[in-house]
Motif scaffolding. Structure first.
Motif, short mmCIF file in Angstrom:
data_model
loop_
_atom_site.label_atom_id
_atom_site.label_comp_id
_atom_site.label_asym_id
_atom_site.label_seq_id
_atom_site.Cartn_x
_atom_site.Cartn_y
_atom_site.Cartn_z
N SER A 139 8.36 -7.69 3.72
CA SER A 139 9.79 -7.57 3.41
C SER A 139 10.39 -8.88 2.91
O SER A 139 11.28 -8.88 2.06
CB SER A 139 10.56 -7.10 4.65
OG SER A 139 10.13 -5.81 5.03
N ALA A 140 9.89 -10.01 3.44
CA ALA A 140 10.42 -11.32 3.03
C ALA A 140 10.21 -11.57 1.54
O ALA A 140 11.02 -12.24 0.88
CB ALA A 140 9.77 -12.44 3.84
N ARG A 141 9.14 -10.99 0.95
CA ARG A 141 8.90 -11.11 -0.48
C ARG A 141 9.54 -9.97 -1.26
O ARG A 141 10.12 -10.15 -2.33
CB ARG A 141 7.40 -11.15 -0.76
CG ARG A 141 6.73 -12.46 -0.36
CD ARG A 141 5.26 -12.43 -0.72
NE ARG A 141 5.04 -12.14 -2.13
CZ ARG A 141 3.89 -11.69 -2.62
NH1 ARG A 141 2.86 -11.47 -1.81
NH2 ARG A 141 3.76 -11.46 -3.90
N LYS A 142 9.42 -8.77 -0.72
CA LYS A 142 9.92 -7.59 -1.42
C LYS A 142 11.43 -7.64 -1.60
O LYS A 142 11.97 -7.22 -2.63
CB LYS A 142 9.52 -6.34 -0.64
CG LYS A 142 9.83 -5.04 -1.37
CD LYS A 142 9.27 -3.85 -0.60
CE LYS A 142 9.53 -2.54 -1.34
NZ LYS A 142 8.98 -1.38 -0.59
N ILE B 139 9.37 -10.23 11.92
CA ILE B 139 9.41 -9.47 13.18
C ILE B 139 9.67 -8.00 12.89
O ILE B 139 9.05 -7.10 13.47
CB ILE B 139 10.49 -10.04 14.12
CG1 ILE B 139 10.15 -11.47 14.53
CG2 ILE B 139 10.63 -9.16 15.37
CD1 ILE B 139 11.27 -12.19 15.25
N PHE B 140 10.60 -7.75 11.96
CA PHE B 140 10.94 -6.36 11.58
C PHE B 140 9.70 -5.63 11.06
O PHE B 140 9.43 -4.49 11.45
CB PHE B 140 12.04 -6.39 10.51
CG PHE B 140 12.44 -5.04 9.99
CD1 PHE B 140 13.24 -4.20 10.74
CD2 PHE B 140 12.01 -4.60 8.74
CE1 PHE B 140 13.62 -2.95 10.26
CE2 PHE B 140 12.37 -3.36 8.25
CZ PHE B 140 13.18 -2.53 9.02
N ASP B 141 8.93 -6.29 10.19
CA ASP B 141 7.69 -5.68 9.68
C ASP B 141 6.72 -5.36 10.81
O ASP B 141 6.06 -4.32 10.81
CB ASP B 141 7.01 -6.63 8.68
CG ASP B 141 7.72 -6.67 7.33
OD1 ASP B 141 8.53 -5.75 7.08
OD2 ASP B 141 7.48 -7.60 6.55
N VAL C 166 7.99 -2.26 12.71
CA VAL C 166 7.82 -1.07 11.86
C VAL C 166 6.36 -0.64 11.84
O VAL C 166 6.04 0.56 11.92
CB VAL C 166 8.33 -1.34 10.43
CG1 VAL C 166 7.93 -0.21 9.48
CG2 VAL C 166 9.85 -1.49 10.43
N THR C 167 5.44 -1.61 11.75
CA THR C 167 4.01 -1.30 11.76
C THR C 167 3.60 -0.66 13.08
O THR C 167 2.84 0.31 13.11
CB THR C 167 3.18 -2.58 11.52
OG1 THR C 167 3.60 -3.18 10.30
CG2 THR C 167 1.70 -2.26 11.45
N GLY D 95 5.91 3.08 10.93
CA GLY D 95 6.91 3.22 9.89
C GLY D 95 7.93 4.31 10.11
O GLY D 95 8.60 4.75 9.18
N LYS D 96 8.09 4.74 11.36
CA LYS D 96 9.00 5.86 11.63
C LYS D 96 10.36 5.43 12.17
O LYS D 96 11.39 5.80 11.67
CB LYS D 96 8.34 6.84 12.60
CG LYS D 96 7.10 7.53 12.02
CD LYS D 96 6.44 8.41 13.06
CE LYS D 96 5.17 9.06 12.49
NZ LYS D 96 4.47 9.87 13.52
N LYS D 97 10.34 4.62 13.23
CA LYS D 97 11.60 4.25 13.87
C LYS D 97 11.47 2.91 14.59
O LYS D 97 10.46 2.63 15.22
CB LYS D 97 12.04 5.33 14.86
CG LYS D 97 13.43 5.11 15.42
CD LYS D 97 13.91 6.30 16.22
CE LYS D 97 15.35 6.09 16.67
NZ LYS D 97 15.89 7.24 17.41
N VAL D 98 12.53 2.10 14.49
CA VAL D 98 12.59 0.83 15.21
C VAL D 98 13.49 1.04 16.42
O VAL D 98 14.70 1.19 16.27
CB VAL D 98 13.15 -0.29 14.31
CG1 VAL D 98 13.27 -1.59 15.09
CG2 VAL D 98 12.26 -0.50 13.09
#
Length: 381
Positions: A7-10, A222-224, A227-228, A232-235
């Motif tokens: 996410s930091a790059r995307k 941390i978010f990635d 999510v992993t 990829g469904k819910k945090v």
């Protein structure tokens, strides 16, 4: 299989308006571009992960844009912008001073500066981690930095401004980047979650933002991770505290409730449960001190807004703060602070924390006796 992009790059900002939490910087840079008041050397200072290199790249792209927008943003459509976005621009040169910090590296850069750009107005030199340059390299750079050609612009970035020699600082326009606010990080994470169609709990995002300590890049990493873990469904809040090995603030509410009820057994049982979950007694002490601090803040309703927590959690803090006296909270903070300082030198660290809890549990009674004694003394007087 499609390659995963962190996410930091995307979601790395590509223009000034998408930079998070640094409006004082982006507004100044846009105005400088619009009014043609560009300095020839910039120094971007601040902690890691707050957007220094990102802003340097956006600035480099924007000042060479052929169709600059009215608000001072790059068009992202001209040849210069397209070349920059595809990493094929000949006008932007990046140097990592952490691994290229010798006199020879700087002399090579100075030699490049002599040649004007074949296309576009400026040649931009971005030097990251500039504090890593040796003193000899700094001195070799001084003259060029003071009197560069009109087409050359230098953007220096550093996390340790105090390590840069004063003669370099005096030749730069200095921008100090702030740590990003918890709310701004949480809002940005929510935007990414919505874009990626990931369900989330606001309390979980706030916890990630708090753990990141003002660094957006850390928050995105941390978010990635979370999510992993959830495929990829819910945090969720529970998954977040489990993954980050953070003690749930609910334990601090339970302990404080037991202390206010003067129940030593309840407080010790909660602490035993915390230890069984693998948490360190020292972390518990630090967290308990922070909890008392939050309760002290909530004694004033106007100051309750300072708490960087959800509305539900804030109402719990306000409710418990109403049950605790200011004297209890101040005395508790003092006891916890002393215990924190002496924790590492203690031979029996579990007993050390348990004694603290026993003292705190008897604190309301001690304070009430002190109040009675004080009133008696006043009557005699």
């Amino acid at each position: 299989m499609e390659n995963f992009v962190v996410s930091a790059r995307k979601y790395r900002p590509s223009d000034f308006k998408s930079v998070v939490g640094q409006k004082h910087i982006t507004t100044t840079l846009k105005n400088a571009i619009k009014n043609s008041h560009l300095a020839q050397a910039f120094l971007f200072c601040g902690p890691r992960g707050v957007g220094k290199t990102t802003c340097a790249r956006i600035l480099a792209k924007t000042i060479n844009c052929e169709n600059l927008k009215e608000e001072g943003e790059a068009c992202n459509q001209c040849d210069s912008c397209l070349a920059f976005n595809s990493n094929s621009s000949f006008n932007v040169h990046e140097l990592d001073a952490a691994s290229n910090n010798s006199v020879d590296d700087i002399r090579s850069l100075v030699d490049q500066v002599r040649y004007p750009p074949q296309k576009g107005k400026y040649k931009i030199y971005i030097i990251d981690e500039v504090h890593m340059l040796s003193n000899q390299a700094f001195n070799a750079f001084l003259k060029t930095l003071e009197e560069p050609p009109k087409y050359a612009i230098f953007i220096l970035a550093t996390t340790e401004k105090h390590k840069i020699i004063p003669t370099i600082l005096s030749r730069c326009q200095i921008f100090d980047f702030n740590r990003i606010q918890i709310k701004d990080i949480a809002d940005h994470l929510a935007y990414i979650a919505r874009t990626e169609e990931i369900d989330y709990e606001e309390e979980a995002l706030r916890l990630i933002a708090t753990k990141a300590d003002g660094a957006l890049r850390d928050a995105l990493s941390i978010f990635d991770l979370i999510v992993t873990f959830s495929a990829g469904k819910k945090v969720t809040y529970q998954e977040t505290i489990s993954n980050l090995h953070i003690l749930d603030y609910d334990y601090y509410f339970k302990v404080t409730e037991a202390l206010l009820d003067e129940s030593i057994s309840s407080a010790l049982l909660v602490f035993d449960e915390i230890l069984k979950k693998g948490f360190d007694g020292h972390n518990f002490l630090v967290g308990l001190s922070e909890h008392f601090r939050e309760l002290l803040v909530c004694k004033d309703p106007d100051m309750a807004t300072l708490l960087q927590v959800s509305e539900t959690a804030r109402s719990r803090y306000v409710e418990q703060a109403g049950k605790a006296s200011v004297s209890f909270l101040l005395s508790s903070l003092n006891i916890c602070n002393q215990a924190d300082l002496s924790y590492k030198s203690s031979k029996n660290q579990r007993l050390h924390v348990e004694l603290v809890l026993m003292k705190l549990a008897k604190l309301p009674h001690a304070l009430s006796l002190a109040a009675v004694a004080g009133n008696g003394a006043k009557k005699k007087a």
